[in-house]
Design a protein around this motif. Structure first.
Motif, short mmCIF file in Angstrom:
data_model
loop_
_atom_site.label_atom_id
_atom_site.label_comp_id
_atom_site.label_asym_id
_atom_site.label_seq_id
_atom_site.Cartn_x
_atom_site.Cartn_y
_atom_site.Cartn_z
N ALA A 56 1.72 -5.56 0.98
CA ALA A 56 0.73 -6.34 1.73
C ALA A 56 -0.47 -5.51 2.15
O ALA A 56 -1.55 -6.04 2.40
N SER A 57 -0.30 -4.19 2.25
CA SER A 57 -1.38 -3.31 2.69
C SER A 57 -1.12 -1.90 2.21
O SER A 57 0.01 -1.54 1.85
N PHE A 58 -2.17 -1.09 2.23
CA PHE A 58 -1.99 0.31 1.88
C PHE A 58 -1.18 1.03 2.95
O PHE A 58 -0.39 1.93 2.65
N GLU A 59 -1.33 0.60 4.20
CA GLU A 59 -0.55 1.23 5.28
C GLU A 59 0.95 1.06 5.06
O GLU A 59 1.74 1.95 5.38
N ALA A 60 1.34 -0.08 4.47
CA ALA A 60 2.76 -0.30 4.17
C ALA A 60 3.26 0.67 3.10
O ALA A 60 4.39 1.16 3.16
N ILE A 61 2.41 0.96 2.13
CA ILE A 61 2.77 1.94 1.10
C ILE A 61 2.95 3.32 1.72
O ILE A 61 3.91 4.04 1.44
N VAL A 62 2.00 3.69 2.57
CA VAL A 62 2.07 5.00 3.23
C VAL A 62 3.34 5.11 4.07
O VAL A 62 4.04 6.13 4.04
N ALA A 63 3.66 4.06 4.81
CA ALA A 63 4.86 4.07 5.66
C ALA A 63 6.11 4.25 4.80
O ALA A 63 7.03 5.00 5.17
N ASP A 64 6.17 3.59 3.65
CA ASP A 64 7.32 3.74 2.76
C ASP A 64 7.43 5.16 2.24
O ASP A 64 8.53 5.75 2.22
N PHE A 65 6.30 5.74 1.84
CA PHE A 65 6.33 7.10 1.30
C PHE A 65 6.74 8.12 2.36
O PHE A 65 7.55 9.01 2.10
N VAL A 66 6.18 7.99 3.55
CA VAL A 66 6.51 8.92 4.63
C VAL A 66 8.00 8.85 4.95
O VAL A 66 8.67 9.89 5.11
N ALA A 67 8.54 7.65 5.02
CA ALA A 67 9.96 7.49 5.34
C ALA A 67 10.86 8.14 4.29
O ALA A 67 11.91 8.70 4.61
N LYS A 68 10.44 8.10 3.04
CA LYS A 68 11.27 8.61 1.94
C LYS A 68 11.05 10.10 1.66
O LYS A 68 11.98 10.80 1.26
N HIS A 69 9.81 10.58 1.81
CA HIS A 69 9.47 11.90 1.26
C HIS A 69 8.81 12.87 2.22
O HIS A 69 8.67 14.05 1.88
N ALA A 70 8.35 12.44 3.38
CA ALA A 70 7.47 13.31 4.17
C ALA A 70 7.84 13.32 5.64
O ALA A 70 7.02 13.03 6.51
N GLN A 71 9.08 13.65 5.92
CA GLN A 71 9.53 13.78 7.31
C GLN A 71 9.66 15.26 7.66
O GLN A 71 10.27 16.02 6.92
N PRO A 72 9.11 15.70 8.80
CA PRO A 72 8.28 14.92 9.73
C PRO A 72 6.92 14.59 9.12
O PRO A 72 6.44 15.31 8.26
N ALA A 73 6.33 13.50 9.58
CA ALA A 73 5.06 13.06 9.01
C ALA A 73 3.97 14.09 9.26
O ALA A 73 3.85 14.63 10.36
N PRO A 74 3.16 14.40 8.25
CA PRO A 74 2.05 15.35 8.44
C PRO A 74 0.92 14.71 9.24
O PRO A 74 0.89 13.49 9.43
N ARG A 75 0.00 15.53 9.68
CA ARG A 75 -1.11 15.02 10.51
C ARG A 75 -2.30 14.58 9.68
O ARG A 75 -3.16 13.84 10.15
N ASP A 76 -2.38 15.02 8.41
CA ASP A 76 -3.55 14.74 7.57
C ASP A 76 -3.18 13.82 6.41
O ASP A 76 -2.11 13.97 5.80
N ILE A 77 -4.10 12.92 6.06
CA ILE A 77 -4.01 12.16 4.82
C ILE A 77 -5.40 12.06 4.23
O ILE A 77 -6.38 11.80 4.93
N VAL A 78 -5.51 12.29 2.92
CA VAL A 78 -6.77 12.15 2.20
C VAL A 78 -6.53 11.15 1.07
O VAL A 78 -5.50 11.19 0.39
N ILE A 79 -7.47 10.23 0.90
CA ILE A 79 -7.30 9.14 -0.05
C ILE A 79 -8.45 9.14 -1.03
O ILE A 79 -9.62 8.97 -0.64
#
Length: 338
Positions: A57-80
């Motif tokens: 539904a949104s790009f934020e939903a994609i980011v949330a899925d990726f962070v949950a699966k691959h990037a814990q703890p979540a980093p502070r930076d994102i570049v798109i």
């Protein structure tokens, strides 16, 4: 998430090797990666996943899925890196299935959110443009003369950027090559243009040299010849051309390859490029058709300038991580100069 009041001079800075997120967002796919800077300056991809953009539904939903699966703890930076024109926190584009919002990502918890044109990012991926990591597409595969490099990629659209060496490193100038007017090079292409101009006064390059453009060319060829259009997707056109059971599919593929040669030569001449790098999702799917097409002939068909273009290598970038690596490289340069 790290405390947003911390500065990039501290240990959690990407400049010091802290992992961060990099995304390459196109009209069909969104590629996300967790990356980090290595001591030699290259980018290491720690985790990577490709998403079908329209399935979320949104790009934020994609980011949330990726962070949950691959990037814990979540980093502070994102570049798109994204298709289209970036204006501050806004992206001007008609290919994405949703709106990209830097503000929404900040609300999601990221302290640093950066947007960059996808081909500006691709041109920043210097480690992916090394000769040994690319496949030659033209007859000349020697070393390029010093000068600007052109990075062009047909995918859902047709993106471009110019990579200019300068005293302080590299200057990257993003462009929108896909929005140039299509210039036909054969009587059959003239007939195609006439058919399209009966519907609209403006026919852009990416309406021919891109995934949707391949399907449009095929459908128009069929209509011009009063034949049934049996293919309904660009992938179907490519597969039918490969099987050899649909003459219009093969013709459409060959027109794509030939038109790409003309577009690359036009851009190389316009920008004084001494080398050309091709990225994007379409060309790797069409590689087997290039030797039998007019790609090389059309690339060189520039009158007296043929003597120049004969020494301009055209290479296919084969690193699947080019987009995220380029976005990460651009972000690191941005932080270093702030």
């Amino acid at each position: 998430m790290s405390n947003p009041t911390q500065t990039h001079a501290e240990a959690d800075s990407p400049l010091n090797g802290a992992p961060f997120l990099a995304a390459d967002v196109g009209g069909t796919h969104a590629r996300l990666a967790q990356v980090r800077r290595l001591p030699d300056g290259d980018i290491e991809v720690l985790a990577h996943q490709v998403y079908q953009g329209g399935a979320f539904a949104s790009f934020e939903a994609i980011v949330a899925d990726f962070v949950a699966k691959h990037a814990q703890p979540a980093p502070r930076d994102i570049v798109i890196a994204t298709t289209g024109v970036v204006r501050g926190d806004t992206v001007i584009n008609n290919n994405l299935p949703w709106t990209l919002s830097a503000a929404a990502l900040r609300a999601q918890g990221f302290a640093e959110v950066a947007l960059v044109n996808d081909f500006a990012a691709a041109a920043n991926a210097g480690q992916c443009l090394r000769k040994e990591r690319c496949r030659p597409l033209s007859s000349f595969d020697g070393d390029a003369e010093p000068g600007p490099s052109l990075v062009v990629g047909p995918g859902t659209g047709l993106g471009s950027a110019l990579r200019v060496p300068c005293r302080d490193g590299v200057l990257v100038l993003p462009g929108e090559a896909g929005q140039m007017s299509f210039a036909p090079g054969t009587p059959r292409e003239i007939a195609l243009l006439q058919a399209w101009m009966a519907e609209t006064s403006y026919v852009s390059c990416e309406q021919v040299v891109a995934g949707p453009g391949l399907l449009k060319t095929y459908a128009t060829l069929c209509r011009m010849d009063d034949a049934d259009a049996r293919q309904t997707t660009s992938a179907g056109v490519i597969e039918a051309a490969r099987r050899g059971d649909d003459a219009h599919a093969l013709e459409a593929v060959r027109i794509f390859c030939a038109a790409l040669g003309s577009v690359l030569a036009d851009l190389a001449m316009a920008h004084g490029a001494t080398s050309v790098f091709v990225a994007g999702g379409m060309v790797p799917r069409l590689l087997e058709f290039f030797p039998g097409s007019d790609f090389q002939a059309r690339f060189l068909d520039k009158g007296v300038m043929r003597a120049v273009l004969e020494h301009v290598p055209v290479r296919l970038v084969e690193d699947p991580h080019q987009g995220v690596i380029g976005a990460a490289s651009w972000h690191l340069q941005r932080l270093a100069t702030r």
